[in-house]
Design a protein around this motif. Structure first.
Motif, PDB file in Angstrom:
ATOM      1  N   GLY A 235      -8.803  -4.339  12.346  1.00  7.83           N
ATOM      2  CA  GLY A 235      -7.368  -4.084  12.329  1.00  7.83           C
ATOM      3  C   GLY A 235      -6.545  -5.248  11.846  1.00  7.83           C
ATOM      4  N   CYS A 236      -7.010  -5.943  10.811  1.00  8.30           N
ATOM      5  CA  CYS A 236      -6.246  -7.065  10.255  1.00  8.30           C
ATOM      6  C   CYS A 236      -4.963  -6.553   9.601  1.00  8.30           C
ATOM      7  CB  CYS A 236      -7.072  -7.805   9.213  1.00  8.30           C
ATOM      8  SG  CYS A 236      -8.548  -8.599   9.887  1.00  8.30           S
ATOM      9  N   GLN A 237      -3.942  -7.382   9.655  1.00  6.26           N
ATOM     10  CA  GLN A 237      -2.717  -7.105   8.924  1.00  6.26           C
ATOM     11  C   GLN A 237      -2.535  -8.149   7.829  1.00  6.26           C
ATOM     12  OE1 GLN A 237       0.671  -6.702  11.557  1.00  6.26           O
ATOM     13  NE2 GLN A 237       0.099  -4.619  12.088  1.00  6.26           N
ATOM     14  N   PHE A 238      -1.826  -7.736   6.771  1.00  2.64           N
ATOM     15  CA  PHE A 238      -1.553  -8.633   5.647  1.00  2.64           C
ATOM     16  C   PHE A 238      -0.377  -8.096   4.865  1.00  2.64           C
ATOM     17  CE2 PHE A 238      -5.439  -6.064   4.407  1.00  2.64           C
ATOM     18  CZ  PHE A 238      -4.760  -5.081   3.711  1.00  2.64           C
ATOM     19  N   ASN A 239       0.024  -8.867   3.871  1.00  2.00           N
ATOM     20  CA  ASN A 239       1.108  -8.455   2.979  1.00  2.00           C
ATOM     21  C   ASN A 239       0.530  -7.915   1.680  1.00  2.00           C
ATOM     22  OD1 ASN A 239       3.257  -9.181   4.636  1.00  2.00           O
ATOM     23  ND2 ASN A 239       3.268 -11.284   3.890  1.00  2.00           N
ATOM     24  N   LEU A 240       0.921  -6.704   1.320  1.00  2.00           N
ATOM     25  CA  LEU A 240       0.642  -6.193  -0.018  1.00  2.00           C
ATOM     26  C   LEU A 240       1.730  -6.717  -0.944  1.00  2.00           C
ATOM     27  CD1 LEU A 240      -0.236  -2.482   0.832  1.00  2.00           C
ATOM     28  CD2 LEU A 240      -1.839  -4.319   0.270  1.00  2.00           C
ATOM     29  N   ASN A 241       1.323  -7.419  -2.002  1.00  2.00           N
ATOM     30  CA  ASN A 241       2.254  -7.947  -2.997  1.00  2.00           C
ATOM     31  C   ASN A 241       2.416  -6.896  -4.087  1.00  2.00           C
ATOM     32  OD1 ASN A 241       2.289 -11.402  -2.717  1.00  2.00           O
ATOM     33  ND2 ASN A 241       0.874 -10.191  -1.509  1.00  2.00           N
ATOM     34  N   VAL A 242       3.609  -6.352  -4.214  1.00  2.00           N
ATOM     35  CA  VAL A 242       3.846  -5.178  -5.052  1.00  2.00           C
ATOM     36  C   VAL A 242       4.766  -5.528  -6.204  1.00  2.00           C
ATOM     37  CG1 VAL A 242       4.739  -2.816  -5.086  1.00  2.00           C
ATOM     38  CG2 VAL A 242       3.567  -3.677  -3.047  1.00  2.00           C
ATOM     39  N   LYS A 243       4.401  -5.042  -7.386  1.00  2.00           N
ATOM     40  CA  LYS A 243       5.260  -5.160  -8.555  1.00  2.00           C
ATOM     41  C   LYS A 243       5.180  -3.866  -9.338  1.00  2.00           C
ATOM     42  CE  LYS A 243       6.486  -8.196 -12.413  1.00  2.00           C
ATOM     43  NZ  LYS A 243       7.813  -8.520 -11.846  1.00  2.00           N
ATOM     44  N   GLU A 244       6.317  -3.195  -9.465  1.00  2.87           N
ATOM     45  CA  GLU A 244       6.428  -1.975 -10.274  1.00  2.87           C
ATOM     46  C   GLU A 244       5.339  -0.957  -9.938  1.00  2.87           C
ATOM     47  OE1 GLU A 244       6.445  -3.308 -14.289  1.00  2.87           O
ATOM     48  OE2 GLU A 244       8.381  -4.343 -14.103  1.00  2.87           O
ATOM     49  N   GLN A 245       5.278  -0.592  -8.667  1.00  2.36           N
ATOM     50  CA  GLN A 245       4.364   0.453  -8.189  1.00  2.36           C
ATOM     51  C   GLN A 245       2.887   0.094  -8.346  1.00  2.36           C
ATOM     52  OE1 GLN A 245       5.012   3.283  -6.417  1.00  2.36           O
ATOM     53  NE2 GLN A 245       7.112   2.500  -6.340  1.00  2.36           N
ATOM     54  N   ARG A 246       2.602  -1.197  -8.359  1.00  2.00           N
ATOM     55  CA  ARG A 246       1.214  -1.645  -8.356  1.00  2.00           C
ATOM     56  C   ARG A 246       1.050  -2.744  -7.312  1.00  2.00           C
ATOM     57  NH1 ARG A 246      -2.281  -0.064 -12.305  1.00  2.00           N
ATOM     58  NH2 ARG A 246      -3.651  -1.829 -11.840  1.00  2.00           N
ATOM     59  N   VAL A 247      -0.036  -2.666  -6.559  1.00  5.40           N
ATOM     60  CA  VAL A 247      -0.404  -3.781  -5.685  1.00  5.40           C
ATOM     61  C   VAL A 247      -1.104  -4.808  -6.555  1.00  5.40           C
ATOM     62  CG1 VAL A 247      -1.787  -4.512  -3.717  1.00  5.40           C
ATOM     63  CG2 VAL A 247      -0.608  -2.306  -3.656  1.00  5.40           C
TER      64      VAL A 247
END
Length: 946
Positions: A235-247
């Motif tokens: 159950g790790c959490q993290f940040n998804l880095n998103v640019k223009e509908q892409r991770v």
């Protein structure tokens, strides 16, 4: 209760406060939201005080002092900014720049900590005449991390992170003077140095000398979305880095409740499957369904796919399910839910099966991994879940028993936490595993039992506990029952007999028993090496017996701690995706529960008189393996499968595939065309974890948010929306329009589904979306909105009242070696893949490191079979054949072969596994079967496979 910490008064930049007496000036400043520049310092790492960037001035003292290494004192007055301090920091930075080579230095867009301070203090780059040592950039040897030592300032944060967070000790410092540099192992690349590709080194690097390749190769993200990982049950959490509908990358979130900055290779780098070109984007149905409006036949060849719109697909599925119910009854339909999907989606699957269809034929992959845990712990304690928290175990346990869990590969972040517990706290670790897994390097004792002898091993430890008066008699008398029966049974398990059964030397057994029984609290940790046996429930009951015998229940650092394999196995069980219980483990045959759900779901005739056409079944339904078998026999006429791949994961998979091929009507809701899709009649495209909102419940009962970061591809929809549309359409087909407020299917979002779960599931009563989204740390049971949750179960009493000892005897596996099949096979997972490999085989970096199936073979068996390391081999059982590359190793003892189920076709170890079941939990015996080994022969393999 802990005494209050001593505090002192400090004044920093004119801000006066009282702080703990044992912290540094730097920590005190951060508590006051005062930032002091740092480079070598990180709160997670040991203090070295080498960079001298955090210098401060102290009233009444001459000179400047490193804030990271100087402790606060009562009455201390500190100044963090002055012209002298700025000059000192500028000097430090320019010294570091003298050995720093980067094209980005003048670009002014690097996000590195180092260049941020360079810009803030206006440090100047060295004159062109200076010539620092130039290092070749390593951009190719590792698929995840780019290494550019020209940017290295020798802060050693990467070295300390590898040692102190991950516990791998891959990185070190080599040479002296101007030649000093960071190296991996003995100068080899990271992977050759046994790097686990966790990315801790790059996450902690302040200069981008070590940087994730995806971050180096992409632009800055538009936004960060914090979510919960979709791989294992940690159950790790993290940040998804998103640019223009892409991770475009994943970065650590330091405040993540379970993992902090830590991630494993799959969590940090295995996200690119989201954008794979094989993603399902449009509903599909087989052509024959358009030609055969009444669904009266299914051709032997299911024929080509036809893309349709959602309305057509949902309407077709609803009409077929309704027709089967009308013609053959509710129990002619079966539903497989998914541990990969959210709590809300699992709830809707079982609600659809029970409310609209009227069957308890609903199950999911917990049947294949931890059903014996749920059954065994339920029998012993009244609750089948992990009793303690991961952080609690690694912080408080004085001893740990890991049995049947390759923790560092199956649950890597928790495995790293355990390593640190051994290294830092000197916790004593006993590992019981037939294989020499990585965790044995940190073990005080490695017990190498024969596969299928776990009951005898645990009984032997308990025998010694009673013989040496190591058991907790007070705990037993106050909180347990059935002790005398257990004690009598254990007399038959002295060390000499246990050694004969298990193969463990008596001396080693006695040594391990003394450590486990005399170091309290002691935590037991297990996974599928315990559960996937015909004696799986017995194995679990033995471990429950052990922890009650020693009084290790209901206390910090103790407990029973089964590790869930998939991201939401715990949640799928909690939501009632099981054939014998409603959400919250409320039995289907309990009269009060029956009435509760009848009322909540308005299950009554619609007012036309006559016999009611809708009602709940009070009989347990079929399990996963039984549903597949029944589908092949046409007893189950319709299968609805959400996010599961039985054509990869069932034991004796060739038989399972034959059953799926003969099934009358199969609907598959998935994100990829899995192996099972070959046998489906309708294919509904769902959304991956990054494309929807909801909740997951991790292995320690922690309910955490899943947040939408990007849109699903094409016409794909979040799975809860697909299920809600199907529910609405089924209501219409079945002419079922209930009046209850909880029985409709017009959900606006996942939060509405969670609100319905709250009202019907006592352990989730206080779990609201607002609380979860706000980051409250909730572990069920959460009994109300004012309740904080329950980190440790069974504190004052067991869920069932008195804990019950169950005397269980050793029984042999269903299949043992003979002259025809002289070797034992056991199965498991590897670090770089997950479950059936549907996601990880579509992740570029993970596939690059581990592209093909590998089996582990002992040196003795390799020599006997004329096999060399790296050779292609075939392994055959009575059920099928596996073709893989051999790794000749001492990780497995003579007579044992290890394989994984991450690859399809001839590479799937489930071609070999046996479908013998535990009689209580109905879990298959994946961990033991008989095989033979030989060099690969294409003609023989073709003949055997046919």
């Amino acid at each position: 209760m802990m005494p209050p910490a001593e505090t002192v008064r400090v004044c920093i930049d004119g801000h006066e406060s009282r702080v703990d007496a044992n912290i540094s000036i730097l920590e005190a400043a951060r508590k006051l939201d005062i930032e002091i520049p740092t480079l070598c310092y990180h709160k997670d790492l040991s203090v070295v005080g080498s960079c001298r960037l955090c210098l401060v001035e102290i009233e009444g003292r001459e000179g400047q002092y490193p804030a990271c290494a100087e402790s606060v004192q009562d009455g201390m007055e500190v100044f963090t900014e002055s012209s002298d301090l700025s000059e000192s920091r500028r000097f430090v930075l320019e010294m570091l720049l003298s050995n720093y080579l980067s094209e980005q230095l003048e670009a002014n867009h690097s996000a590195s900590e180092f260049l941020r301070w360079v810009r803030q203090y206006q440090a100047k780059s060295p004159p062109e005449s200076s010539s620092p040592t130039h290092h070749p950039v390593d951009a190719d040897s590792n698929p995840f991390i780019r290494v550019d030592l020209n940017k290295c300032i020798l802060c050693t944060r990467c070295v300390r992170a590898c040692a102190e967070v991950q516990g791998r000790f891959v990185l070190g410092v080599a040479e002296r003077g101007p030649e000093t540099r960071i190296i991996a192992g003995l100068g080899t690349d990271l992977l050759d140095a046994r790097c686990e590709s966790c990315g801790a080194c790059s996450a902690y690097c302040p200069t981008e000398a070590l940087i994730d390749r995806d971050k180096f190769e992409s632009d800055s993200p538009d936004r960060l979305v914090r979510t919960t990982c979709g791989y294992c049950g940690v159950g790790c959490q993290f940040n998804l880095n998103v640019k223009e509908q892409r991770v475009i990358s994943v970065t650590s979130h330091p405040d993540a409740p379970v993992n902090g900055m830590s991630l494993c290779v799959k969590g940090r780098y295995g996200y690119d499957f989201l954008h794979h070109n094989q993603r399902l984007k449009q509903p599909k149905i087989r052509r024959y369904l358009l030609d055969d409006i009444a669904f009266t036949r299914r051709p032997n060849d299911r024929g080509p796919w036809m893309e349709v719109d959602w309305e057509t697909a949902i309407d077709l599925v609803a009409r077929k399910l309704a027709a089967i119910k009308s013609q053959s009854g509710a129990d002619a339909l079966g539903f497989l839910s998914s541990a990969k999907c959210t709590n809300e989606e699992n709830y809707l699957v079982q609600k659809l099966a029970r409310q609209l269809i009227g069957t308890n034929n609903v199950d999911h992959c917990a049947r294949l991994c931890h059903s014996s845990t749920v059954a065994g712990l339920g029998m012993a304690f009244g609750s089948g879940a992990m009793s303690n928290s991961m952080d609690d175990v690694v912080q408080e346990a004085k001893a740990m028993l890991i049995i049947g869990s390759n923790t560092t590969e199956q649950h890597p972040v928790f495995g790293a936490m355990i390593r640190q517990s051994v290294l830092r706290r000197k916790a004593k670790l006993i590992v019981a595993d037939p294989r020499m897994i990585d965790m044995t390097e940190f073990a005080t004792v490695h017990l190498r039992q024969r596969p299928g002898t776990d009951v005898a091993l645990i009984n032997g430890i308990m025998h010694l506990a009673i013989k040496n008066d190591w058991h907790n008699q007070d705990f037993i008398e106050q909180r347990c029952k059935g002790f005398e029966e257990l004690k009598a049974m254990l007399e038959a398990y002295p060390p000499e007999r246990v050694s004969q059964i298990t193969g463990i030397p008596e001396r080693r057994l006695c040594e391990a028993a003394e450590i486990l029984c005399t170091n309290r609290p002691m935590a037991v940790i297990w996974a599928m090496g315990i559960t996937q046996h015909t004696t799986g429930v017995f194995n679990v009951l033995s471990l429950a017996n052990l922890q009650m015998l020693l009084g290790n229940m209901g206390i910090p650092g103790g407990g029973v701690n089964p590790l869930r394999g998939q991201n939401n196995v715990q949640g799928a069980c909690d939501m009632g995706a099981l054939p014998n219980v409603y959400p919250g483990y409320q039995p289907v045959n309990d009269e009060q529960t029956y009435k509760k759900f009848v009322e909540a779901w308005s299950l009554q005739d619609n007012g036309n008189g006559g016999e009611a056409r809708f009602g709940l079944s009070q009989s347990s339904g079929l399990t996963v393996t039984e549903l597949i078998e029944a589908a092949g026999e046409n007893k189950i006429r319709g299968l609805y499968i959400l996010g599961e791949d039985p054509a990869m994961t069932e034991p004796n998979v060739n038989h399972a595939v034959d059953c799926l091929q003969r099934a009358e009507f199969t609907v598959l809701q998935e994100i990829f065309p899995s192996e099972t899709s070959k046998y489906a009649d309708v294919l509904l495209p769902g959304a991956a974890f990054a494309e929807k909102n909801g909740t997951f419940t991790n292995t320690e009962r922690r309910i955490q948010p899943v947040r939408k970061a990007i849109d699903p591809p094409g016409a794909a929809l979040p799975d809860w929306q697909v299920l809600a549309r199907l529910g609405t359409s089924l209501q219409r087909e079945l002419d079922y329009y209930p009046h209850g407020t909880q029985s409709g299917w017009e959900y606006q979002d996942a939060a509405e589904v969670l609100a319905e779960i709250n009202t019907l599931t006592p352990s989730y009563a206080g779990v609201t979306w607002n609380r979860v989204d706000a980051g409250e740390r909730l572990q069920w049971p959460v009994l109300s909105e004012s309740h904080d949750g329950t980190p440790i179960l069974h504190v004052e009493k067991f869920t069932c009242g008195l804990g019950e000892f169950h005397p269980v005897e050793h029984l042999p596996p269903a299949e043992i070696p003979d002259d025809e099949y002289p070797l034992l096979l056991t199965t498991g997972r590897v670090l770089y893949h997950w479950h059936g490999g549907e996601l990880t085989r579509r992740s570029q970096g993970l596939s690059a490191v581990y592209p093909n199936p590998i089996v582990e073979v002992s040196h003795e068996d390799a020599r006997r079979s004329r096999i060399a390391d790296g050779m292609t081999v075939s392994i055959q059982s009575r059920r099928g054949i596996l073709v893989a590359r051999a790794a000749v190793t001492d990780r497995v003892p003579e007579g044992l072969i290890f394989g994984s189920f991450h690859f399809p076709g001839l590479g799937n170890v489930n071609n070999l596994t046996i479908s013998a079941l535990d009689p209580v939990a109905k879990i298959p015996e994946y961990k033991v079967c008989s095989v033979r080994l030989q060099p690969y022969d294409e003609e023989q393999v073709s003949e055997a496979d046919s």
